[in-house]
Structures are given as C-alpha cells and as structure tokens.
Design a protein around this motif. Structure first.
Motif, PDB file in Angstrom:
ATOM      1  N   LYS A 110       0.869  -1.178   0.000  1.00  0.00           N
ATOM      2  CA  LYS A 110       0.000   0.000   0.000  1.00  0.00           C
ATOM      3  C   LYS A 110       0.902   1.223   0.000  1.00  0.00           C
ATOM      4  O   LYS A 110       1.948   1.244   0.657  1.00  0.00           O
ATOM      5  N   ASP A 112       1.306   5.582   0.252  1.00  0.00           N
ATOM      6  CA  ASP A 112       0.719   6.831   0.734  1.00  0.00           C
ATOM      7  C   ASP A 112       0.446   7.777  -0.426  1.00  0.00           C
ATOM      8  O   ASP A 112      -0.535   8.513  -0.420  1.00  0.00           O
ATOM      9  N   ILE A 113       1.334   7.741  -1.397  1.00  0.00           N
ATOM     10  CA  ILE A 113       1.205   8.607  -2.580  1.00  0.00           C
ATOM     11  C   ILE A 113       1.505   7.774  -3.817  1.00  0.00           C
ATOM     12  O   ILE A 113       2.518   7.070  -3.862  1.00  0.00           O
ATOM     13  N   ILE A 114       0.632   7.860  -4.798  1.00  0.00           N
ATOM     14  CA  ILE A 114       0.904   7.265  -6.106  1.00  0.00           C
ATOM     15  C   ILE A 114       0.950   8.424  -7.090  1.00  0.00           C
ATOM     16  O   ILE A 114      -0.003   9.188  -7.212  1.00  0.00           O
ATOM     17  N   ALA A 145      -4.780   1.898  -9.499  1.00  0.00           N
ATOM     18  CA  ALA A 145      -4.120   2.621  -8.400  1.00  0.00           C
ATOM     19  C   ALA A 145      -4.976   2.660  -7.143  1.00  0.00           C
ATOM     20  O   ALA A 145      -4.447   2.595  -6.027  1.00  0.00           O
ATOM     21  N   GLN A 146      -6.279   2.759  -7.296  1.00  0.00           N
ATOM     22  CA  GLN A 146      -7.145   2.833  -6.109  1.00  0.00           C
ATOM     23  C   GLN A 146      -7.022   1.579  -5.250  1.00  0.00           C
ATOM     24  O   GLN A 146      -7.325   1.602  -4.065  1.00  0.00           O
ATOM     25  N   VAL A 149      -3.512   2.338  -3.095  1.00  0.00           N
ATOM     26  CA  VAL A 149      -3.323   3.551  -2.292  1.00  0.00           C
ATOM     27  C   VAL A 149      -3.873   3.323  -0.884  1.00  0.00           C
ATOM     28  O   VAL A 149      -4.901   2.670  -0.700  1.00  0.00           O
ATOM     29  N   GLN A 150      -3.148   3.834   0.114  1.00  0.00           N
ATOM     30  CA  GLN A 150      -3.608   3.763   1.506  1.00  0.00           C
ATOM     31  C   GLN A 150      -4.972   4.427   1.630  1.00  0.00           C
ATOM     32  O   GLN A 150      -5.327   5.292   0.825  1.00  0.00           O
ATOM     33  N   GLY A 153      -4.541   7.946   1.587  1.00  0.00           N
ATOM     34  CA  GLY A 153      -3.463   8.304   0.674  1.00  0.00           C
ATOM     35  C   GLY A 153      -3.925   9.202  -0.459  1.00  0.00           C
ATOM     36  O   GLY A 153      -5.087   9.620  -0.520  1.00  0.00           O
ATOM     37  N   GLU A 154      -2.997   9.476  -1.361  1.00  0.00           N
ATOM     38  CA  GLU A 154      -3.269  10.373  -2.489  1.00  0.00           C
ATOM     39  C   GLU A 154      -2.802   9.739  -3.797  1.00  0.00           C
ATOM     40  O   GLU A 154      -1.760   9.095  -3.822  1.00  0.00           O
ATOM     41  N   ILE A 155      -3.579   9.967  -4.822  1.00  0.00           N
ATOM     42  CA  ILE A 155      -3.151   9.666  -6.185  1.00  0.00           C
ATOM     43  C   ILE A 155      -2.963  11.027  -6.838  1.00  0.00           C
ATOM     44  O   ILE A 155      -3.900  11.817  -6.934  1.00  0.00           O
TER      45      ILE A 155
END
Length: 195
Positions: A110, A112-114, A145-146, A149-150, A153-155
């Motif tokens: 997982k 935090d940022i993608i 990506a979803q 992501v935590q 978190g952020e994409i």
C-alpha cells in the motif's frame, strides 16, 4: 511608544517564524515517512530529485524495459543508478500503469502517494487514436491505483494542458472509482532540481 510597538512587532515576527519553521520541519518529517509509488517515470529525473530532496521511500517504475529507457532518454542511466543507490524503494521496469494491482512486487503493498506525471500512451498526438487511448490509460490507471493507495493516501496525476489535443482527453468521471478529486494545481518543474 512607537519604539515599543516596533519592538513588539519584531518579537511577534520572530516568534511566528519559529512556529513556521517548526511546522515546516514537522511536515518534512511526516512526509519522509510516506511511501511513494511513481508510475511511468520517464527518465527518472523527477524521482531522483525527490530522493535528493530527502525523501527516500520512493518506488520508481517504468513502462519500458531498462534497455529501452536508456535508449529513449540519454540521461536516464545516471538518474536510475542514483535511485538504485540511494532510495529505500526499488526501481522496476516493464510495469503497466493500468495493471499495478497485479504486479508481483506491488500487489501486496500500500502506498501513501501514487504519482503519475504526464501520462501518455506513446501514440503520437496527431493520431486521432491518441485521445481515446490516453483517456483509457487514465481511466484504467485510476482503477488499478485505487487498489494500492492507503485509505488516507493520495493519487497525484499531472496532466498537460498546454496543447489543444490534451484538453480533449477530459478527466474521467470519478464517481466510477473509490477516489475523489481534492483539487487542481499548477505543476512547477523547478520544484524538482534536475528535472
């Protein structure tokens, strides 16, 4: 009386500056704990810059093979060697941004940022198929990506807006995904020295 007011203002300014510096330090420490996945990393210069700026938890991925990346981007080798030597994360090649959740080295992690900076399928912009292919890339990337992501978190996706063809891509309807738009911001390349 005026002298005291100026002195008091000076003290307030210094106190505020210390608070701002402390807040900035805390934000930097908190940011350093984050694990970043960079997708479609071009020549690796942005990712090397992020690591040089003090963030070492960066997993850097490239769509192409290592040999192809070196052939496409003359400076890629120096950035990739830097990343391999300095980042706590890994450097991965032949990673499909639309199928991240199935990649053997990513699927159990997982992030935090993608980060996906300037996604593009490689179909030349003058080709009418470019618009549909890039819309599909963005949509399928978000779907994949979803899953990595935590929860909080952020994409972060950076899209070009400078050429007429890019505005035809249109951003997908986010209600189809488990993500929500938090905002739009300008991209400042100078925030990444060497990029």
């Amino acid at each position: 009386m005026q002298g005291r007011a100026k002195q008091q203002t000076g003290l307030d300014f210094k106190h505020s500056r210390i608070e701002i510096m402390a807040d900035s330090l805390l934000q930097t420490i908190e940011a350093a704990k984050k694990v970043v996945l960079s997708v479609g990393s071009g020549d690796g210069s942005q990712q090397a810059s992020i690591v040089k700026l003090g963030h070492s938890n960066v997993v850097t991925t490239f769509y192409d093979s290592e040999a192809t990346v070196y052939a496409k981007y003359p400076k890629a080798r120096q950035h990739i060697e830097y990343l391999k030597g300095r980042s706590a994360g890994s450097v991965l090649f032949q990673v499909d941004a639309t199928n991240l959740h199935s990649h053997p080295e990513l699927k159990t992690k997982k992030f935090d940022i993608i980060l996906f900076t300037f996604p593009h399928t490689g179909i030349p912009n003058f080709n009418p198929a470019s618009i549909a292919s890039n819309k599909c890339l963005i949509s399928r990337f978000l779907r994949s990506a979803q899953q990595l992501v935590q929860k909080d978190g952020e994409i972060i996706m950076t899209l070009k807006t400078s050429a007429p063809v890019y505005d035809k891509w249109t951003f997908p309807d986010l209600s189809r995904y488990e993500v929500e738009m938090s905002g739009q911001h300008a991209f400042y390349a100078n925030a990444f020295p060497g990029y």
